[in-house]
Design a protein around this motif. Structure first.
Motif, PDB file in Angstrom:
ATOM      1  N   ALA A 132       1.149  -1.057   2.590  1.00 21.73           N
ATOM      2  CA  ALA A 132       0.347  -2.165   3.095  1.00 21.73           C
ATOM      3  C   ALA A 132      -0.995  -2.255   2.384  1.00 21.73           C
ATOM      4  N   ALA A 133      -1.580  -1.120   2.065  1.00 19.22           N
ATOM      5  CA  ALA A 133      -2.860  -1.130   1.364  1.00 19.22           C
ATOM      6  C   ALA A 133      -2.740  -1.819   0.008  1.00 19.22           C
ATOM      7  N   ALA A 134      -1.596  -1.667  -0.647  1.00 19.83           N
ATOM      8  CA  ALA A 134      -1.385  -2.319  -1.944  1.00 19.83           C
ATOM      9  C   ALA A 134      -1.337  -3.835  -1.782  1.00 19.83           C
ATOM     10  N   VAL A 135      -0.717  -4.306  -0.722  1.00 23.11           N
ATOM     11  CA  VAL A 135      -0.665  -5.749  -0.474  1.00 23.11           C
ATOM     12  C   VAL A 135      -2.074  -6.297  -0.243  1.00 23.11           C
ATOM     13  N   VAL A 136      -2.857  -5.596   0.579  1.00 27.43           N
ATOM     14  CA  VAL A 136      -4.231  -6.016   0.843  1.00 27.43           C
ATOM     15  C   VAL A 136      -5.028  -6.063  -0.460  1.00 27.43           C
ATOM     16  N   ALA A 137      -4.885  -5.030  -1.292  1.00 29.73           N
ATOM     17  CA  ALA A 137      -5.624  -4.980  -2.554  1.00 29.73           C
ATOM     18  C   ALA A 137      -5.267  -6.156  -3.455  1.00 29.73           C
ATOM     19  N   ASN A 138      -3.988  -6.536  -3.494  1.00 35.72           N
ATOM     20  CA  ASN A 138      -3.559  -7.638  -4.346  1.00 35.72           C
ATOM     21  C   ASN A 138      -4.087  -8.981  -3.857  1.00 35.72           C
ATOM     22  N   LEU A 139      -3.967  -9.239  -2.572  1.00 37.00           N
ATOM     23  CA  LEU A 139      -4.445 -10.516  -2.049  1.00 37.00           C
ATOM     24  C   LEU A 139      -5.959 -10.650  -2.211  1.00 37.00           C
ATOM     25  N   SER A 149      -6.783  -9.803   5.150  1.00 40.05           N
ATOM     26  CA  SER A 149      -5.567  -9.043   5.461  1.00 40.05           C
ATOM     27  C   SER A 149      -5.959  -7.621   5.815  1.00 40.05           C
ATOM     28  N   ARG A 150      -5.095  -6.968   6.568  1.00 44.24           N
ATOM     29  CA  ARG A 150      -5.376  -5.574   6.942  1.00 44.24           C
ATOM     30  C   ARG A 150      -4.068  -4.806   7.065  1.00 44.24           C
ATOM     31  N   ASP A 173      -0.408  -0.424   9.604  1.00 42.38           N
ATOM     32  CA  ASP A 173       0.030   0.946   9.363  1.00 42.38           C
ATOM     33  C   ASP A 173       0.542   0.960   7.933  1.00 42.38           C
ATOM     34  N   PRO A 174       0.996   2.093   7.395  1.00 38.90           N
ATOM     35  CA  PRO A 174       1.384   2.125   5.976  1.00 38.90           C
ATOM     36  C   PRO A 174       2.432   1.093   5.572  1.00 38.90           C
ATOM     37  N   HIS A 175       3.238   0.642   6.511  1.00 45.05           N
ATOM     38  CA  HIS A 175       4.323  -0.263   6.150  1.00 45.05           C
ATOM     39  C   HIS A 175       4.291  -1.563   6.949  1.00 45.05           C
ATOM     40  N   THR A 176       3.121  -1.917   7.452  1.00 44.24           N
ATOM     41  CA  THR A 176       2.939  -3.199   8.141  1.00 44.24           C
ATOM     42  C   THR A 176       1.606  -3.791   7.714  1.00 44.24           C
ATOM     43  N   VAL A 177       1.646  -5.052   7.255  1.00 49.18           N
ATOM     44  CA  VAL A 177       0.415  -5.721   6.839  1.00 49.18           C
ATOM     45  C   VAL A 177       0.280  -7.023   7.612  1.00 49.18           C
ATOM     46  N   GLU A 178      -0.919  -7.313   8.036  1.00 49.35           N
ATOM     47  CA  GLU A 178      -1.218  -8.529   8.785  1.00 49.35           C
ATOM     48  C   GLU A 178      -2.122  -9.405   7.923  1.00 49.35           C
ATOM     49  N   ILE A 179      -1.707 -10.639   7.718  1.00 50.64           N
ATOM     50  CA  ILE A 179      -2.450 -11.573   6.868  1.00 50.64           C
ATOM     51  C   ILE A 179      -2.931 -12.732   7.735  1.00 50.64           C
ATOM     52  N   SER A 188      -0.013  -2.716  -9.248  1.00 52.53           N
ATOM     53  CA  SER A 188      -0.491  -1.407  -8.807  1.00 52.53           C
ATOM     54  C   SER A 188      -1.988  -1.473  -8.492  1.00 52.53           C
ATOM     55  N   PRO A 189      -2.408  -1.005  -7.317  1.00 52.94           N
ATOM     56  CA  PRO A 189      -3.834  -1.021  -6.978  1.00 52.94           C
ATOM     57  C   PRO A 189      -4.703  -0.273  -7.989  1.00 52.94           C
ATOM     58  N   ALA A 190      -4.149   0.769  -8.595  1.00 51.55           N
ATOM     59  CA  ALA A 190      -4.926   1.504  -9.600  1.00 51.55           C
ATOM     60  C   ALA A 190      -5.284   0.602 -10.767  1.00 51.55           C
ATOM     61  N   GLY A 191      -4.346  -0.224 -11.201  1.00 49.11           N
ATOM     62  CA  GLY A 191      -4.616  -1.143 -12.292  1.00 49.11           C
ATOM     63  C   GLY A 191      -5.620  -2.210 -11.927  1.00 49.11           C
ATOM     64  N   LEU A 192      -5.591  -2.656 -10.673  1.00 52.34           N
ATOM     65  CA  LEU A 192      -6.510  -3.700 -10.230  1.00 52.34           C
ATOM     66  C   LEU A 192      -7.961  -3.249 -10.264  1.00 52.34           C
ATOM     67  N   LYS A 193      -8.171  -1.941 -10.282  1.00 54.22           N
ATOM     68  CA  LYS A 193      -9.537  -1.415 -10.343  1.00 54.22           C
ATOM     69  C   LYS A 193     -10.131  -1.521 -11.743  1.00 54.22           C
TER      70      LYS A 193
END
Length: 551
Positions: free
Chosen positions: A126-133, A156-157, A160-166, A188-193
């Motif tokens: 879920a953290a990866a989805v938040v980072a991308n949006l 977005s938040r 939990d690790p496998h649930t994202v709320e937008i 990948s969130p690492a690349g987005l940095k």
């Protein structure tokens, strides 16, 4: 959001001159042979490297930044999406297993797969989805399309690790469609940095392929198979890792060179061949032409409806009726592309075929319309005049591939008494004049898997200005009732209602002659017969996940 693939002046070519563009993985059927099982009807074979020649490279590989078709084509093997859109417009799970929408239409909750990894080893969560949006929405990303596709995005938040709320600012019936596009592919969130410049060269995703060298300017990009990939959407036509060991993409801008590279065996496939070459491929043993019509907006002339002579709807209607757009297009393209009869191509979900009669050639009606608009006098050269001024329209463009088409339209305009002034300018000048609205006509097409493209192309918030920057409403169209319809379409709770509203939008755009459609672009992939399992993305780009080599 052609881009491209402007089959003549599709958006990617215009974008190179500074304009913008749109689309998603859909494994569509292709015309021609060579898409079935093994040489004798057996199963697909694993292994081998597909060598493919493409016409244009993107100025940036990252689809979060770039709107071009070339970026979508080259990023899709690397990136998966949260959801997948089928050819008929339905949505199915991909990286998201399921989703729900709150009663007020403002909050999506996605349940994510828990078995997905990025090719850099990081877990998809879920953290990866938040980072991308957040990355797409961040002004620092300077997104030329992706951010406008999710303009309703608020936050977005990770629940939990496998649930994202937008959470959205307002309901948006096009939000799932946007998430299905490569432009919202998950990186990948690492690349987005890293820097945006670094992402333009190399991106990391969860897709069936990865690249170690990234995009090399004026050369291309190499991919290798991701052996861990096992989460394709159900309708992808294949599951598990890709069949190919790798893909080698070469940038070959010259059409004759691409054609020669294919027929001489230097490459296995080529995209974007011109109509003469595609006709030859059809007639050459050992080769197959795969094709699909682009969904979205047809290749069209977009009149400046805000100022100048084309601010008068009667003059726009006269151009639509007085020029035989269909015959010109068929002559220039040797009958390879269907004539356009509306704002959307016939393959676009939600297309309204009932409007075709309004696009018929009727020179007598065109004459009556121009007379009624006051363009009754003629100068010594035969052009219509009003108050001593010639009826002149400046066609702003920067792609030499449209020259033949533009010249024939110019000649047809002269017969009607309208002077088309062809202004072929450099990229910087094109952008400057686009933002200033200093033109009467601009040409382009715009691929998209649904009718919401009309909001992108005709929404008043997308009129390009020096303050707003490059945007997509090149017709500078701002009819209040149509803008209300766009808002209604965004609030639609089901696709049937959304399509009903967009049929009304198409009717109103037709009444206002806010676009002059010419032809429906066709995407082509010419291959050796040994190339099997070919498909196309929703915007018409070649889809290579299920492709394999028989020899």
């Amino acid at each position: 959001m052609h881009s491209g693939t402007r089959t003549r002046t599709k958006r990617s070519a215009t974008l190179a001159a500074g304009t913008a563009f749109l689309t998603a993985l859909v494994t569509a059927c292709s015309a021609g042979s060579g898409t079935g099982g093994g040489p004798a009807g057996g199963p697909p074979r694993d292994g081998g490297t597909l060598r493919i020649a493409i016409a244009k490279e993107p100025e940036c590989l990252d689809p979060h930044q770039s709107p071009t078709e070339a970026a979508r084509l080259l990023s899709r093997p690397i990136l998966d999406s949260l959801v997948h859109q089928t050819p008929k417009g339905a949505f199915e799970p991909w990286l998201a297993k399921s989703w729900t929408l709150s009663p007020d239409g403002r909050t999506y909750t996605f349940a994510l797969r828990d078995d997905v990894t990025f090719t850099d080893g990081a877990r998809f969560d879920a953290a990866a989805v938040v980072a991308n949006l957040d990355h797409v929405a961040d002004p620092a990303t300077k997104s030329l399309l992706a951010s406008s596709l999710i303009s309703a995005y608020k936050s977005s938040r990770a629940v939990d690790p496998h649930t994202v709320e937008i959470t959205l600012k307002q309901p948006d019936s096009g939000f799932l469609g946007a998430l299905a596009l490569p432009n919202l592919g998950i990186e990948s969130p690492a690349g987005l940095k890293g820097s945006t410049a670094a992402l333009c060269k190399k991106i990391v995703g969860t897709g069936p392929f990865r690249t170690t060298t990234g995009l090399v300017a004026q050369k291309g990009i190499d991919y290798t198979r991701n052996p861990d990939h096992d989460w394709a959407p159900e309708s992808a036509g294949h599951s598990g890792p890709a069949h190919l060991d790798g893909i080698r993409v070469q940038v070959v801008p010259d059409n004759a060179s691409r054609f020669g590279a294919l027929t001489s065996g230097q490459v296995d496939a080529a995209t974007g061949l011109d109509p003469t070459s595609t006709r030859q491929i059809r007639e050459t043993p050992g080769f197959t032409l795969h094709s699909t019509s682009f969904p979205g907006a047809n290749y069209s002339y977009w009149p400046n409806t805000a100022k100048g002579p084309l601010a008068d709807a009667a003059v726009r209607k006269a151009l639509r009726a007085g020029i035989d757009w269909s015959t010109i297009a068929q002559r220039v393209h040797f009958g390879q592309y269907p004539s356009a009869k509306g704002p959307l191509s016939a393959t676009t979900p939600g297309h309204d075929a009932s409007l075709a009669a309004a696009y018929a050639h009727d020179p007598e009606e065109a004459g009556r319309l121009l007379d009624g608009a006051g363009w009754t006098a003629r100068d010594p050269q035969g052009y219509r005049t009003k108050d001593g001024k010639r009826l002149r329209v400046r066609h702003l463009w920067s792609d030499p591939s449209i020259t033949n088409l533009a010249v024939q339209i110019q000649a047809a305009g002269k017969k009607l008494g309208v002077e088309f002034v062809e202004e072929n300018v450099d990229g910087g000048t094109f952008v400057e004049r686009l933002l200033a609205g200093d033109y009467e006509i601009i040409d382009t097409s715009f691929s998209s898997p649904g009718p919401d493209v009309l909001r992108v192309l005709f929404g008043k918030e997308n009129i390009p200005t020096p303050t707003r920057g490059i945007s997509n409403n090149m017709a500078r169209y701002d009819a209040p009732d149509v803008q209300k319809l766009f808002a209604d379409a965004q609030r639609a709770t089901d696709q049937k209602e959304q399509f009903r509203i967009y049929r009304e939008v198409q009717r109103r755009i037709t009444e206002d002659a806010a676009v002059l459609p010419i032809y429906s672009p066709v995407s082509t992939l010419a291959t050796r017969d040994a190339v099997r399992g070919t498909g196309f993305t929703a915007d018409g780009s070649a889809g290579l996940y299920a492709t394999w080599l028989a020899s």
